[in-house]
Scaffold this active site. Structure first.
Site, short mmCIF file in Angstrom:
data_model
loop_
_atom_site.label_atom_id
_atom_site.label_comp_id
_atom_site.label_asym_id
_atom_site.label_seq_id
_atom_site.Cartn_x
_atom_site.Cartn_y
_atom_site.Cartn_z
N GLY A 199 28.28 49.54 -1.72
CA GLY A 199 27.15 48.89 -2.37
C GLY A 199 26.15 49.85 -3.00
N PRO A 200 25.63 50.81 -2.22
CA PRO A 200 24.58 51.67 -2.78
C PRO A 200 25.05 52.57 -3.92
CG PRO A 200 24.58 51.73 -0.38
CD PRO A 200 25.82 51.02 -0.78
N LYS A 252 32.32 43.80 -8.31
CA LYS A 252 32.26 44.80 -7.23
C LYS A 252 32.29 44.00 -5.93
CE LYS A 252 30.23 46.68 -4.34
NZ LYS A 252 30.67 46.59 -2.91
N GLU A 263 22.20 34.68 -4.45
CA GLU A 263 22.62 33.73 -3.41
C GLU A 263 22.42 34.47 -2.10
OE1 GLU A 263 23.21 30.34 -2.85
OE2 GLU A 263 24.21 30.64 -4.78
N GLU A 288 18.25 35.41 9.97
CA GLU A 288 19.67 35.07 9.85
C GLU A 288 20.47 35.97 10.79
OE1 GLU A 288 21.65 35.87 6.04
OE2 GLU A 288 22.44 33.85 6.18
N GLY A 305 34.20 49.67 -4.22
CA GLY A 305 33.29 50.76 -3.91
C GLY A 305 32.20 50.30 -2.97
N CYS A 328 26.57 31.46 5.18
CA CYS A 328 25.13 31.51 4.90
C CYS A 328 24.49 30.14 5.03
CB CYS A 328 24.86 32.12 3.54
SG CYS A 328 25.92 31.47 2.26
N GLY A 363 27.86 49.28 -6.40
CA GLY A 363 27.08 48.04 -6.58
C GLY A 363 25.81 48.31 -7.35
P1 NAD Z 1 24.95 43.23 1.78
O1 NAD Z 1 23.88 42.48 1.07
O2 NAD Z 1 24.67 44.61 2.20
O3 NAD Z 1 26.29 43.27 0.89
C1 NAD Z 1 26.66 42.29 -0.06
C2 NAD Z 1 27.24 42.97 -1.29
O4 NAD Z 1 26.23 43.78 -1.88
C3 NAD Z 1 28.41 43.92 -0.99
O5 NAD Z 1 29.33 43.88 -2.05
C4 NAD Z 1 27.71 45.27 -0.95
O6 NAD Z 1 28.58 46.33 -1.26
C5 NAD Z 1 26.69 45.12 -2.04
N1 NAD Z 1 25.55 46.02 -1.92
C6 NAD Z 1 25.03 46.58 -0.80
N2 NAD Z 1 24.00 47.38 -1.11
C7 NAD Z 1 23.84 47.33 -2.46
C8 NAD Z 1 22.94 47.92 -3.38
N3 NAD Z 1 21.97 48.75 -2.98
N4 NAD Z 1 23.06 47.63 -4.68
C9 NAD Z 1 24.01 46.80 -5.11
N5 NAD Z 1 24.91 46.21 -4.29
C10 NAD Z 1 24.83 46.47 -2.97
O7 NAD Z 1 25.38 42.36 3.00
P2 NAD Z 1 26.23 42.86 4.26
O8 NAD Z 1 25.82 44.18 4.80
O9 NAD Z 1 27.65 42.71 3.88
O10 NAD Z 1 25.77 41.78 5.31
C11 NAD Z 1 24.49 41.91 5.92
C12 NAD Z 1 23.85 40.57 6.08
O11 NAD Z 1 23.81 39.87 4.84
C13 NAD Z 1 24.59 39.62 6.96
O12 NAD Z 1 24.37 39.84 8.29
C14 NAD Z 1 24.03 38.31 6.50
O13 NAD Z 1 22.78 38.07 7.09
C15 NAD Z 1 23.87 38.51 5.05
N6 NAD Z 1 24.99 37.94 4.27
C16 NAD Z 1 24.76 36.81 3.58
C17 NAD Z 1 25.77 36.25 2.85
C18 NAD Z 1 25.58 35.01 2.05
O14 NAD Z 1 26.55 34.38 1.68
N7 NAD Z 1 24.36 34.63 1.74
C19 NAD Z 1 27.03 36.83 2.84
C20 NAD Z 1 27.24 38.02 3.56
C21 NAD Z 1 26.19 38.55 4.24
#
Ligand code: NAD
Length: 462
Positions: A203-204, A170, A245, A369, A201, A279, A207
């Site tokens: 995340g909420p 996903k 991660e 972050e 799709g 990150c 995912g």
């Molecule tokens: P996020 O954690 O919301 O999204 C990452 C992934 O998780 C996406 O595929 C998303 O669709 C999915 N996701 C979101 N909510 C979910 C849920 N409830 N259950 C399962 N999957 C879910 O991150 P974001 O909104 O894309 O970015 C927000 C912050 O995250 C950034 O500002 C940054 O601080 C951090 N980030 C970190 C990394 C890293 O490599 N560590 C990468 C991107 C973002």
């Protein structure tokens, strides 16, 4: 603008169960460049069932044959190099040269590495009177972020496939087009149906369904700490394996004996690369008080040079978030010496490369972050103070140490609570284990360690 149909499930592109779509926006000009289906529980279930059905065959496939399929996947990605680079640029906004070398070049190398490792890894070993088999964990649910769209997918899917696991991916909402190209490469590489599946799709919905699905054995997630915590809780409740991660707030420690100009220039480049959306970026620069103003001046000059060179951040929400942090930094007493919260261009989600001086360890910008092109410079009194500041966040993903001689830098690096440290500008090594101490995550990706995440042992005693 192209409407992309279907999800890659069980070896074919199949219509999505629902009609909802996700709009993909080019962050450089705010234009919608395409749509993809927004997957539902039904799509996730179909993909997980396909992965489960494919598991016995793929896990029993001789490693040499798995290696051959992965080598074909690597070649299929390489054949699409230009198309993938253009797609990453279109949906993430990164400059094309950076897309080519980093966003595409690195994952192709990683895919090639896992193809090689699948062929040579000892999946069976003798320990005293036991034979120990390293067996695949099972069905992997991979949830990836947008910041390195192809790399994040390859870093999960290729070791999982090398291990003999099957995968449901996903990808992030912002960058699903790159994920579709990856699925196309999988198809061309001739992996058996169901071994790799793609569900686009939000995340909420998609995912969360994937993380909760009872037939997923391991959830591998990269993204925000907030979502990582939820996924860890879901996995914990179901006693599923999980790899997380998460974020970072890495320190770039410049010891007084270091080549200050080089350390500052490389440090600024590290933070501005990928518009700060890395990150492991060294977002806190730690400088001895005697060298502080000189370092600030050097950093301000270096950051100003990036003005026209960096791309936008990924979306309007991230831009608002990054600007909010800059404003909060100023409100808490930081001094803007380059960039600032203003809008550098009329169109696109651009943020000026920003340097904040007079940042103290307790400030929000020194703890949270930001995920944008923002560097905070902190001062320290002595080495112990530098160590306390460097280790003084909930994160521990990466970092850097600069000193006149390597031994001095290594001695300091060994005391850092973090998973990776670059010594005097040491290059990123995609074969070294990558992952966090403390709240930066659980588990390791890349290299041989990245493969073992997807294996479990079975010991037979004779
Ligand atoms: P996020 O954690 O919301 O999204 C990452 C992934 O998780 C996406 O595929 C998303 O669709 C999915 N996701 C979101 N909510 C979910 C849920 N409830 N259950 C399962 N999957 C879910 O991150 P974001 O909104 O894309 O970015 C927000 C912050 O995250 C950034 O500002 C940054 O601080 C951090 N980030 C970190 C990394 C890293 O490599 N560590 C990468 C991107 C973002």
């Amino acid at each position: 603008m192209k409407a992309h149909d279907g999800m890659y499930i069980d070896g074919a592109w199949r219509p999505a169960a629902g009609r909802d779509v996700i709009e993909v926006v080019n962050p450089a000009d705010e234009q919608v460049i395409g749509t993809v289906p927004a997957g539902t529980a039904e799509d996730v279930d179909a993909a997980v069932r396909a992965a489960r059905a494919a598991l016995p065959g793929w896990s029993a496939t001789p490693p040499a044959e798995r290696a051959a399929r992965l080598a074909a996947l690597r070649d299929a990605l390489a054949a699409r190099e230009e198309e993938i680079a253009g797609t990453v640029t279109a949906e993430l906004g990164s400059p094309l040269a950076f897309s080519r070398t980093v966003h595409v070049g690195m994952p192709i190398a990683v895919a090639g590495f896992y193809a090689g490792l699948a062929a040579t890894y000892a999946f069976e070993e003798k320990v005293g009177n036991s034979t120990v088999y390293h067996e695949p964990v099972g069905v992997v649910g991979a949830i990836t972020p947008w910041n390195y769209p192809l790399h994040q997918i390859v870093a999960k899917a290729t070791p999982a496939l090398a291990a003999g696991c099957t995968v449901v991916l996903k990808p992030a909402e912002d960058t699903p087009l790159t994920a579709r190209l990856f699925a196309g490469a999988v198809d061309e590489a001739g992996l058996p149906a169901g071994v790799f599946n793609l569900v686009t799709g939000v995340g909420p919905v998609a995912g969360q369904e994937l993380a909760e699905h009872p037939d997923v054995d391991l959830v591998s997630f990269t993204g925000s700490t907030a979502v990582g915590r939820r996924i860890g809780a879901i996995a914990g409740a179901a006693v599923k394996k999980v790899a997380l991660e998460l974020g970072g707030k890495s320190a770039n420690v410049i010891l007084p004996s270091a080549d200050l100009a080089r350390a500052v220039n490389v440090g600024v480049a590290n933070v501005m690369s990928n518009s700060g959306q890395t990150c492991s970026a060294w977002t806190r620069m730690l400088v001895h008080h005697d060298q502080y103003e000189e370092a600030v001046a050097l950093a301000a000059t270096a950051a100003a040079k990036y003005g026209e060179r960096i791309g936008p951040v990924v979306n309007a929400k991230q831009r608002a978030r990054v600007r909010g942090y800059i404003e909060k930094g100023v409100a808490e007493g930081a001094r803007v010496v380059a960039g600032g919260p203003g809008s550098p261009r009329e169109r696109g989600y651009f943020v000026s490369p920003t340097v904040l001086a007079d940042v103290t360890p307790g400030m929000t910008v020194a703890q949270e972050e930001i995920f944008g092109p923002v560097l905070s410079i902190l001062r320290y009194d002595d080495e112990e103070d530098a160590l306390r500041i460097a280790n003084g966040t909930v994160y521990g993903l990466a970092g850097a140490v600069w000193a006149g001689d390597e031994a001095e830098a290594v001695a300091f690096a060994r005391r850092l609570d973090t998973g990776q440290v670059d010594i005097n500008g040491g290059r990123f090594n995609p074969l070294a284990p990558f992952g966090g101490y403390k709240q930066s995550g659980v588990g390791r990706e890349l290299g041989t360690h990245g493969l073992t995440e997807y294996l479990q042992t079975k010991s037979l005693q004779f």
